[in-house]
Design an enzyme around this catalytic site. Structure first.
Site, PDB file in Angstrom:
ATOM      1  CB  VAL A 191      -0.929   0.027   1.229  1.00 35.47           C
ATOM      2  CG1 VAL A 191      -1.835   1.252   1.175  1.00 35.47           C
ATOM      3  CG2 VAL A 191      -1.749  -1.248   1.315  1.00 35.47           C
ATOM      4  CB  CYS A 192       1.099   4.253   0.042  1.00 39.97           C
ATOM      5  SG  CYS A 192       1.656   5.966  -0.124  1.00 39.97           S
ATOM      6  CB  SER A 193       5.893   4.605   0.567  1.00 36.43           C
ATOM      7  OG  SER A 193       5.472   4.514   1.914  1.00 36.43           O
TER       8      SER A 193
END
Length: 324
Positions: free
Chosen positions: A106-108
């Protein structure tokens, strides 16, 4: 199979992204006939981890818990774009993929998968602010910066924050079917599927050139976006031949006059959809697209969503929308 799910946490994890995983896979909804997962929060760096919000999280589970997971999900964390990761964490992720499990970010969190070599040769994404750095740091990854999530077989990556919800519901939909995904979405009060990609959320201010050769022409183009323009007309405005103008424009802006003009028209349309009650037909005229159908076509091509959907997302419902 999607029975056993582990959220893999590193220090300074972001609570919201972790919360997304807990909400989708960690809640017991068997009272309404929904599947229950064997869910665990796993620490990669000791029994107690800091969050970026100032509080700590403790868990009894270490890396050995990953060996039985069908899905290992890595939420975002602070400084993931430039920190290193324990080799035992990366080895655990590689072993999971080797035995047929799936991994998700998720994301970074995508940077953790990249450090493990799991993005090499695969399509992937992350938050639009980090996409260019992800591509630079892992040149063998095929980064798609405009999408909400990418499912490339055993490796699933999602864009910033709430895009993790989209990816999680996608996995639920694959494992149990659309009815289950829709039921979980209703319980979470979120759409089971969002239109478009993260291109509609990217901040793209009007570009400026530091060179004087086409600078005045750019200003003129910005002020006359509602008018038809040809390279010949723009070249005359800049007192150049069409061939010289096209070459200078490409050198100084990095794109062609047509693409630059199209992007500015879409940007203006976004601004008007966010800030005015004008109909889509009117906005199409003001931005040089002419008709609502033409505006809709270019909007979908550029942002992956329609003008009306964009307006509802960034402004809320309005009675003066018109046809689009």
């Amino acid at each position: 199979m999607l029975k056993n799910v582990a959220a893999l946490l590193l220090d300074e994890v972001h609570p919201f992204e972790l919360g997304v995983l807990c909400e989708v896979f960690g809640l017991d909804r068997s009272d309404v006939g929904l599947p229950v997962h064997d869910f665990a929060v796993v620490s990669a760096e000791g029994p107690q981890l800091r969050t970026h919000a100032g509080f700590t999280i403790s868990t009894p589970y270490g890396l050995d818990r990953l060996d039985e997971a069908d899905l290992i999900a890595v939420p975002a964390g602070s400084h993931f774009t430039d920190r290193g990761y324990p080799e035992e964490v990366l080895d655990a992720l590689r072993r999971a993929v080797d035995r047929g499990a799936r991994v998700m970010s998720v994301c970074s969190g995508a940077y953790v998968l990249g450090a493990a070599g799991l993005l090499d040769g695969r399509r992937c994404t992350t938050h639009w602010r980090h996409a260019a750095e992800l591509a630079r740091r892992f040149p063998r990854a095929v980064v798609e910066p405009d999408v909400l999530y990418v499912d490339d077989g055993q490796v699933i990556t999602s864009a910033g924050t709430a895009a993790g919800i989209d990816a999680c519901l996608h996995l639920v939909r694959q494992a149990y079917g659309p009815d289950t995904a829709n039921a979980i979405a209703r319980r979470m009060v979120v759409p089971p599927h969002r239109d478009g990609g993260q291109a509609q959320y990217i901040e793209r201010p009007l570009p400026r050139t530091s060179c004087d050769t086409v600078g005045e022409t750019l200003v003129w183009m910005e002020r006359h976006l509602d008018q038809d323009m040809t390279v010949e007309q723009l070249a005359a405005q800049a007192h150049m031949s069409p061939r010289t103008f096209a070459r200078r424009f490409q050198q100084e802006t990095g794109t062609t006059p047509y693409r630059w003009l199209l992007r500015q028209r879409v940007l203006l349309a976004q601004h008007l959809l966010e800030t005015s009650d004008e109909t889509v037909d009117t906005i199409a005229g003001r931005t040089g697209f002419g008709t609502a159908a033409a505006l809709r076509h270019q909007f979908v091509r550029s942002l992956g969503t329609t003008p009306n959907t964009y307006r509802r997302t960034f402004r809320g419902p309005t009675t003066a929308i018109g046809a689009a």
